[in-house]
Design an enzyme around this catalytic site. Structure first.
Site, short mmCIF file in Angstrom:
data_model
loop_
_atom_site.label_atom_id
_atom_site.label_comp_id
_atom_site.label_asym_id
_atom_site.label_seq_id
_atom_site.Cartn_x
_atom_site.Cartn_y
_atom_site.Cartn_z
N GLU A 1 0.80 -1.23 0.00
CA GLU A 1 0.00 0.00 0.00
C GLU A 1 0.84 1.28 0.00
OE1 GLU A 1 -0.57 -2.64 1.91
OE2 GLU A 1 -2.70 -3.18 1.78
N PHE B 1 -11.28 -7.36 13.91
CA PHE B 1 -10.21 -7.83 13.03
C PHE B 1 -9.89 -6.77 11.98
CE2 PHE B 1 -8.94 -10.11 9.08
CZ PHE B 1 -7.69 -10.51 9.53
N GLN B 2 -8.63 -6.48 11.79
CA GLN B 2 -8.14 -5.46 10.85
C GLN B 2 -8.76 -4.10 11.11
OE1 GLN B 2 -8.17 -7.03 6.76
NE2 GLN B 2 -6.13 -7.82 7.16
N LYS C 1 -17.50 -0.79 6.08
CA LYS C 1 -17.98 -1.74 5.10
C LYS C 1 -19.51 -1.71 4.96
CE LYS C 1 -17.13 -6.47 3.56
NZ LYS C 1 -16.55 -7.78 3.88
N MET D 1 24.56 8.40 1.45
CA MET D 1 24.48 9.65 2.20
C MET D 1 24.75 9.43 3.68
SD MET D 1 24.26 12.80 1.55
CE MET D 1 23.30 13.41 0.17
#
Lengths: 168, 587
Positions: free
Chosen positions: B53, B115-116, B165, B483
């Site tokens: 993502e 959940f999630q 949802k 760097m």
């Protein structure tokens, strides 16, 4: 002079929507600004607007940053620096519980009268006083009561409004 | 108006189409399945499946920066949203317009540690310009249109819309964009004329002026870059720009001094230090640019044009603040300049340019040209020559290669250069290149990369292969986090703590395992050959592994806590007296 710390009272009109207070507080904690006092309540039920009054301190540059940062939050309608914009009225409300008997109890009641504090609850061994005044008046009252059996104090923080006919 | 009911998921698709979205970058999951189902049943909106993502957000940034449009992202709840956080903050720091849609657990489960589940609006509040949680399907269309408006208006930025949802399943009413007007958010576009007039007077009387421009000009659209070029040409003044502003003014022009700041050119930084009038258009006095604040351009009057009032007087106190859109302000400036028949002080300007040419003659970007090892600067010079005249876009990762790319690749147009400036996100370049390539399928898109940064999001080669995005991953492989190693060398007694890239893959074989083209150059003679082969590949990604000098450092450099006139030119400048104690703590 430029780096002198100033104390400012800022009024902010915001949409009363979820998370708006978190945005304001997150701004202060995230950028390391001070909050000395903060009050918030809905002031316009029809349009769901809330007014936040906050007291903060910092250099002139920081105060200007705080106002600009508040102004760029999407749900913020207006930001007013009451300290900069002419004279204003500032008030705080406190509930102060004092427990004790005898002379101290009498002295507490006498001082409450001088400060024009109201008794809103009384038992044989305690009072709750309600006091409205400036922050320093409330400080003074709480200081005196501490010596007379103060057991609890609850303060609203500052609410403020500019003087004269002009509206926010 | 028809009262046709749509599901929340259908409303999402319709709103995106009505907002002109043609590509959405995303990754499915439980809490966004209804939206993915609605995506499946239409053909107008193209979904690009990333492999992580974070990359979806960077790809949307690449798309947005190369087109000037709002980028669009779709992720699921919980880990989908938290993985997107780095990308969102990256877009916030660089003021890139994005709308990120995240799934959320059903409203009745919010707060139950489902959940999630993640407090996505809570987590992303300081990482977005604004965010929303939509609990009622009848507010969904309005909220989505508002999100696009907020993302692209004023100082652009990422906006997240969290959609539970059950809201995606529920039936609701759609409202078209034209019927949605934000209650309060109206950024100031036109600036106060009095301030602009004041600025024009100051500019006309300048003896040693310099334009200092930034990403604000790019964000104001190509028209603003045209106006800037016109104004700079009209005045004959020197111009420098931040990392974010490259391309707004053509780098091939003689008035261009190169980038300024920590790894900017000597002439740009000294012009800033010694100028008497600084004209800042759309830059924010970032610490990479100013160096030591108390010694920043001590003798100059400063004009600052910015659409964000909070950028003004934040780091540097300015004399003429102008709040407005860079394009609108430049238009007014040019008009007033012409109306008042202003002209610059030619004699003073001639003397000023004389001084600048003296600094320029120092040739600060010079490096040790050798046949024995590939210098990274050489590889970029050859890339520059190979790309000359070709339609191309450049992205970068973060580190030495990024600064070399900014120094050695010239940009004559805006929206051609995409790099993570504010947040400095390693792993930005490859997904950003994919986003830019999908927006410009026929152009050449090169991700100038380092081997360490590339490893951070290399899973996205899969995305590039799947969508036949022929991005070129141009790895300047020095086997170090260069760097980090450079700072350790200069500031930490050459103790290279954890900055060596151990256990690297064979990048050619890696490319081949994905069905891409893999190329390698280990000698100076091979550089041109691999660049030529790379440019011939047009149907698949190409990874180019260039074995560069592992010891090379990026110069010039203004060490942290130093002023613009205290510049290090190369390895011979002693680092021991370069950095004061208080500079050590700066990043």
């Amino acid at each position: 002079m430029e780096n002198a710390i100033e104390k400012h009272t800022i009024a902010v009109l915001v949409d009363n929507e979820p998370g708006v207070l978190a945005r304001v507080i997150g701004l202060f904690s995230g950028r390391g600004y001070n909050i000395e006092s903060l009050t918030v309540a809905e002031v316009n039920n029809a349009d769901h607007l809330s007014r936040i009054t906050l007291v903060t301190s910092g250099t002139r540059m920081i105060i200007e940053q705080i106002k600009a940062q508040l102004g760029r939050l999407v749900p913020v309608h207006r930001v007013h620096d009451l300290t900069d914009e002419g004279p204003s009225v500032e008030r705080e409300l406190a509930l102060v519980k004092v427990a004790g008997t005898g002379d101290k109890r009498i002295e507490a009641l006498r001082l409450a009268d001088i400060f024009k504090a109201k008794v809103v609850d009384a038992t044989l061994t305690s009072f709750i006083f309600e006091l409205t005044g400036t922050t320093s008046q409330v400080d003074d009252f709480v200081g005196l009561m501490t010596q007379l059996g103060l057991v609890e104090a609850s303060r609203t923080g500052v609410v403020a409004m500019s003087k004269g006919p002009a509206a926010f | 108006m028809s009262e046709q009911k749509l599901t929340g998921a259908q409303i999402v698709i319709k709103a995106l189409k009505d907002q002109g979205v043609d590509i959405i970058f995303g990754y499915p999951g439980g809490a966004v399945l209804p939206i993915y189902d609605a995506l499946f049943q239409q053909n107008d909106l193209r979904h690009v499946l990333v492999r992580h993502e974070q990359a979806a957000v960077h790809a949307a940034e690449g798309y947005a920066r190369s087109t000037g449009k709002v980028g669009c992202v779709l992720v699921t709840s919980g880990p989908g949203a938290t993985n997107a956080v780095t990308g969102l903050l990256d877009a916030l720091c660089d003021s890139i317009p994005l709308v990120c849609l995240s799934g959320q657990v059903p409203t009745h489960l919010i707060g139950n540690d489902a959940f999630q589940e993640a407090d996505t609006t809570g987590i992303t509040r300081p990482c977005t310009k604004h965010n929303y949680l939509v609990k009622d399907v009848d507010n969904l269309a309005r909220t989505l249109h508002e999100a696009f408006y907020v993302a692209r208006s004023g100082r652009p930025g990422p906006v997240l819309v969290d959609i539970p949802k059950d809201v995606q399943f529920a039936d609701g009413t759609y409202v078209p964009p034209a019927e949605v007007k934000h209650k309060t958010y109206r950024p100031q576009v036109k600036a106060e004329l009095a301030r602009i007039e004041e600025a024009v007077e100051l500019i006309a009387n300048a003896k040693r002026p310099v334009f200092y421009t930034g990403g604000g000009v790019i964000n104001a659209g190509p028209f603003a870059s045209k106006l800037l070029t016109q104004f700079v040409k009209t005045t004959g003044f020197p111009i420098t720009s931040t990392l974010m502003g490259l391309g707004a003014f053509p780098a091939s022009d003689t008035q261009w001094l190169g980038m300024l700041g920590m790894h900017g050119t000597y002439e740009a930084n000294l012009a800033m230090y010694e100028c008497d009038v600084m004209i800042n258009i759309g830059a924010r006095f970032d610490d990479r640019v100013t160096g030591k604040l108390s010694a920043f351009s001590p003798g100059s009057k400063k004009i600052h044009v910015d659409i964000d009032p909070s950028s003004i007087n934040k780091n540097v106190a300015v004399d003429i603040p102008i709040v407005g859109d860079c394009g609108a302000v430049l238009e007014d400036m040019l008009r007033i300049w012409k109306a008042r028949a202003k002209s610059p002080d030619k004699a003073a300007l001639k003397e000023w340019w004389g001084k600048i040419e003296g600094w320029r003659a120092r040739n600060c970007l010079n490096y040790n040209r050798t046949e024995s090892v590939i210098k990274p600067q050489y590889a970029l010079e050859r890339l520059r020559e190979a790309l000359r005249g070709k339609d191309h876009y450049i992205t970068t990762e973060v580190g030495q290669h990024q600064m070399w790319a900014a120094q050695f690749l010239p940009f004559d147009q805006p929206n051609r250069w995409m790099t993570s400036g504010g947040l400095g996100t390693m792993g930005y370049g490859l997904p950003a290149a994919i986003g830019a390539q999908l927006a410009h399928p026929d152009a050449i898109v090169v991700d100038v990369s380092g081997e360490a940064s590339f490893l951070m999001n290399m899973q996205e080669i899969g995305t590039a292969v799947q969508y036949r995005a022929p991005v070129k991953i141009f790895i300047l492989n020095n086997q170090y986090m260069g760097m980090v190693r450079q700072w350790q060398e200069l500031l930490h007694g050459s103790r290279y703590s954890q900055s060596y890239s151990e256990a690297l893959p064979d990048f050619v074989k890696l490319a081949e395992s994905w069905g891409c083209v893999g190329l390698r150059a280990t000698t100076v003679a091979e550089v041109d050959q691999v660049i030529e082969k790379m440019l011939a590949v047009t149907d698949r990604p190409c990874i180019i592994d260039i074995a560069v000098d592992p010891r090379e450092n990026c110069f010039p450099m203004i060490p942290g806590g130093k002023a613009h006139n205290e510049i290090l030119f190369g390895p011979d400048d002693s680092p021991s007296d370069a950095t004061p104690e208080d500079g050590m703590v700066l990043v």
